[in-house]
Enzyme design. Structure first.
Site, mmCIF file in Angstrom:
data_model
loop_
_atom_site.group_PDB
_atom_site.id
_atom_site.type_symbol
_atom_site.label_atom_id
_atom_site.label_comp_id
_atom_site.label_asym_id
_atom_site.label_seq_id
_atom_site.Cartn_x
_atom_site.Cartn_y
_atom_site.Cartn_z
ATOM 1 N N ASP A 1 0.869 -1.179 0.000
ATOM 2 C CA ASP A 1 0.000 0.000 0.000
ATOM 3 C C ASP A 1 0.904 1.227 0.000
ATOM 4 O OD1 ASP A 1 -2.089 1.698 -0.010
ATOM 5 O OD2 ASP A 1 -2.868 1.169 1.962
ATOM 6 N N ALA A 2 1.345 1.568 -1.204
ATOM 7 C CA ALA A 2 2.407 2.563 -1.387
ATOM 8 C C ALA A 2 1.882 3.799 -2.092
ATOM 9 C CB ALA A 2 3.541 1.949 -2.202
ATOM 10 N N LYS A 3 0.745 3.673 -2.758
ATOM 11 C CA LYS A 3 0.099 4.779 -3.471
ATOM 12 C C LYS A 3 1.101 5.562 -4.311
ATOM 13 C CE LYS A 3 -3.857 5.035 -0.355
ATOM 14 N NZ LYS A 3 -3.463 4.076 0.688
ATOM 15 N N ARG A 4 1.975 4.861 -4.991
ATOM 16 C CA ARG A 4 2.937 5.516 -5.851
ATOM 17 C C ARG A 4 2.244 6.032 -7.113
ATOM 18 N NH1 ARG A 4 5.222 4.771 -1.526
ATOM 19 N NH2 ARG A 4 7.389 4.079 -1.311
ATOM 20 N N ASP B 1 -1.620 10.086 0.914
ATOM 21 C CA ASP B 1 -2.428 9.147 1.681
ATOM 22 C C ASP B 1 -3.187 9.952 2.720
ATOM 23 O OD1 ASP B 1 -3.283 6.700 3.173
ATOM 24 O OD2 ASP B 1 -1.801 5.760 1.859
#
Lengths: 267, 267
Positions: free
Chosen positions: A91-94, B96
């Protein structure tokens, strides 16, 4: 991991639970703090307690990056402790472009052998394509998030009010690949939106954070989000890992999920 | 670093150059490869060669994450080698919410002592606020990017054609903080858009990648983007660090920038 393999595991365990390893060192029980790597010891304990009841583990990279290089080592060792057949999510939301995304893909699919990564959509297709070059790896694209300020941009009306931005993300991104390589993040506090999302993406798996601590209802998510291959990965982090009995917390969610699966098949 | 301190450094060096340390291990010169940490040795060389001509260094985290924990150590040691008075950017494009952003802020502003971080806007204000709790640290919000698929979402018309998504990002985000704590990423291949951006954000610093390898024109960016405090950080990565003579490449850009500053003051 293929979609079919994930589905088979869901059937076998009668669970679509994903356990979020948001392992904040400030919050883990005192008994782990004397270990050489307290977070790793805690994660191993959580994994051992919950692996029978979940089909995925989600590692929130922020909680590891905050500890610098040592945190990345913890992440790597945690990943190595997760049983091979369980789906793993960075869960890095890159979200970047060109050669940068190739480097992120290498970071999360090669250096670390995650099955999937969460990706932010703002920069469009270029942010996603390099990840798709890896076979049996998944992009989980942010569509609708569970925070109050998801209103800031995700709900903006576009194209003369015909749809909202998050709907456009859902439809446009389906031109880039299919439901064998992409999933969507859909915040559980937006269960009322799930019907709409299912009409736009009937076959995709949805990763649903926000059940538990963030107030989402498992019943509603299951009612409106489930499809014939279940199509849901419902994440719980704090509600399991920081509960008094993580094993029982995971088992309880698994049992609720089993009921929802049975209800779905009765329909 | 405050805005005034950054401006004073720009005046002193007559430069608004930011050097991007996209130090791909596959591309660094062979002579560094025998070093214990080749990327670190290369970065130190580049910093020593270019520090007189630039006011910022941008570390693209992807190129370090691809080497796992060791890469994070390289990033940390690189940062320690950058002279204190030069502005540092973690080009991390994080985004995030809630306690996760607090962890990212800790990662980049405390564990690593960057002056700033690039942030993706999709999740709204919640993705930004925790970073703003750190004094003299900066959020550099993605507004308009230089890749072809920036068209996918950033140029969508919202609110019945009155504006595009990237314009809404520019205006909405100004409700969250001011130009002493926020900058914007504006792709240089979109120089034609700079006038519009300046009308919406006249006082903010703009971080402009894409000059050089990505085809942006320094002249156009300077013409349309400069304001009374210069207001630009123009980044060049490959064009400097992988050139035959990084020092001369940086000096050349600095000299061009000096001319543009002089031209601005003649107006």
């Amino acid at each position: 991991m293929t979609k079919e393999e994930l589905y088979q595991q869901i059937l076998q365990k009668q669970s679509y639970l994903c356990v979020g390893l948001d392992s904040d060192i400030e919050k883990i029980p005192a008994r782990f703090k004397s270990e050489t790597d307290p977070v790793l010891a805690f994660n191993k304990y959580i994994i051992d307690q919950t692996a029978d009841f979940c089909v995925g583990y989600k590692i929130n990279t922020a909680f590891y990056e905050s500890n610098g290089a040592a945190g990345w080592e913890t992440m790597q060792k945690t990943l190595a402790h997760i049983p091979q057949n369980i789906f793993t999510i960075a869960d890095a939301k890159r979200g970047d472009i060109g050669n940068t995304v190739h480097q992120y893909a290498k970071a999360f699919f090669k250096t670390l052998d995650f099955n999937s990564i969460t990706v932010a959509p703002y920069m469009g297709k270029d942010s996603v394509s390099p990840f798709l070059e890896y076979a049996q790896k998944w992009v989980i694209l942010l569509a609708l998030t569970s925070n109050p300020s998801s209103q800031d941009f995700q709900f903006l009306s576009i194209n003369q009010d015909k749809k909202t931005l998050f709907e456009e993300v859902l439809t446009r991104s389906q031109e880039w690949t299919n439901d064998e390589a992409m999933m969507y993040v859909v915040g559980a506090t937006q269960a009322s939106m799930l019907q709409k999302i299912r009409s736009l993406a009937p076959k995709h798996f949805l990763l649903v954070p926000g059940v538990g601590a963030q107030g989402g209802s498992l019943q509603e998510v299951s009612k409106y989000g489930m499809n014939s291959q279940i199509g849901l990965l419902v994440n719980s982090s704090r509600g399991i890992i920081f509960s008094e009995n993580p094993k029982e917390s995971a088992r309880k969610l698994q049992q609720e999920m089993q009921q929802h699966i049975e209800e779905y098949h009765k329909k």
